[in-house]
Design an enzyme around this catalytic site. Structure first.
Site, short mmCIF file in Angstrom:
data_model
loop_
_atom_site.label_atom_id
_atom_site.label_comp_id
_atom_site.label_asym_id
_atom_site.label_seq_id
_atom_site.Cartn_x
_atom_site.Cartn_y
_atom_site.Cartn_z
N CYS A 43 0.87 -1.18 0.00
CA CYS A 43 0.00 0.00 0.00
C CYS A 43 0.91 1.23 0.00
O CYS A 43 1.64 1.46 0.97
CB CYS A 43 -0.87 -0.03 1.25
N CYS A 90 -0.76 3.64 -6.57
CA CYS A 90 -1.70 3.06 -5.60
C CYS A 90 -1.96 1.65 -6.11
O CYS A 90 -2.23 1.44 -7.29
CB CYS A 90 -3.00 3.87 -5.56
N1 DGL Z 1 -3.90 0.62 -2.18
C1 DGL Z 1 -3.46 1.70 -1.39
C2 DGL Z 1 -2.28 2.43 -1.99
O1 DGL Z 1 -1.48 1.81 -2.64
C3 DGL Z 1 -4.44 2.58 -0.66
C4 DGL Z 1 -5.69 2.98 -1.31
C5 DGL Z 1 -6.62 3.55 -0.27
O2 DGL Z 1 -6.97 2.80 0.64
O3 DGL Z 1 -6.95 4.74 -0.37
O4 DGL Z 1 -2.12 3.61 -1.81
#
Ligand code: DGL
Length: 276
Positions: free
Chosen positions: A75, A185
């Protein structure tokens, strides 16, 4: 259990980390994994930094109960908000975290780069430093994608809304012919084709997953924690969501993405799903 045989923990705010897990699982064919998606608290990208730090720490605590030998923060938002804190708090745990792959795009000679990420990732000092470092002779544009991860979290049923949002977001860019798009993301690779529909210059997309996996392999190798064989690979999916639809989606996304790239690995013999 011998520490070498312990699983690798992988964590995201929700389904996004599955796109990272696919690459980890294919490039590390002898490892077991425990994936935790905090779908009950997603999305993270529009929360305050302190809240993301608290949730990320909870996720590590949860995964440590599964005796993980290393931890992947799949993430970008959690990495930029919480990785230094985690490294200080868990000095004995191997921790790597995904970050927007701006450097990879620059190293590949990209001149016009679009970085799509959550508002929190783009606002964090870590990314701002990178942006400052690599701007100059090249054009780098950032696009905070408020709401996008939350819609992707809902799966195929919100695809029309995803399309509408992408059209609106991408219409605010400068109109430059981008040769690179950094997907900063881990939710976004699932809608890469839709993103490409709104960027006519046919850019190359960057996620940073291979680099992240190589870094993890290097660290686990140095610590003599890499497995060299594993006849019965396991992967476990955990979710903080009480909605059974979430864990179905994890399995669906992992299975379909994993099956499409079996050249690096072998199929898992066991898939288990549980709510935590
Ligand atoms: N998948 C996550 C990232 O890479 C977070 C997305 C979220 O929860 O806003 O930033």
């Amino acid at each position: 259990m011998n520490k070498v045989d312990s699983p690798i923990g992988v964590f995201d705010s929700g389904v996004g980390g599955i796109s990272t897990l696919k690459v980890l699982a294919t490039m590390l064919p002898h490892e077991d994994f425990v994936f935790f998606g905090d779908s009950g608290n997603a999305p993270y990208g529009e929360k305050r930094r302190e809240e993301v730090q608290r949730l990320t720490d909870n996720a590590v605590q949860k995964l440590l109960k599964h005796h993980i030998k290393g931890m992947v923060i799949a993430c970008n938002t959690a990495t930029s908000a919480a990785k230094p804190m985690l490294i200080e708090r868990y000095p004995d745990l191997t921790i790597v975290g995904i970050e927007p792959a701006l450097k990879e795009a620059v190293d590949n000679g990209a001149r016009n780069i679009l970085v799509m990420a959550t508002p929190l990732t783009l606002a964090m000092p870590k990314f701002q430093k990178q942006l400052h470092l690599f701007s100059g002779e090249r054009h780098i544009e950032t696009l905070p994608c408020s709401g996008l991860a939350g819609l992707i979290e809902c799966g195929a049923q919100r695809l029309d809304d995803v399309r509408d949002l992408l059209r609106r977001l991408l219409s605010t860019t400068s109109g430059t012919r981008f040769d690179a798009v950094v997907l900063g993301c881990t939710h976004y690779p699932f809608v890469k084709k839709l993103i490409a529909d709104y960027i006519p210059s046919q850019p190359r997309f960057y996620t940073g997953y291979e680099g992240l996996t190589r870094h993890l392999t290097h660290l686990l190798g140095d610590a003599k924690l890499l497995r060299t064989s594993n006849p019965d690979r396991h992967i476990e999916f955990l979710s903080s969501s009480v909605n059974p639809h979430e864990t179905d989606l994890y399995r669906e996304l992992f299975t379909s993405s994993f099956e499409s790239s079996t050249q690096f690995g072998r199929p898992y013999t066991y898939l288990s799903i549980s709510h935590e």
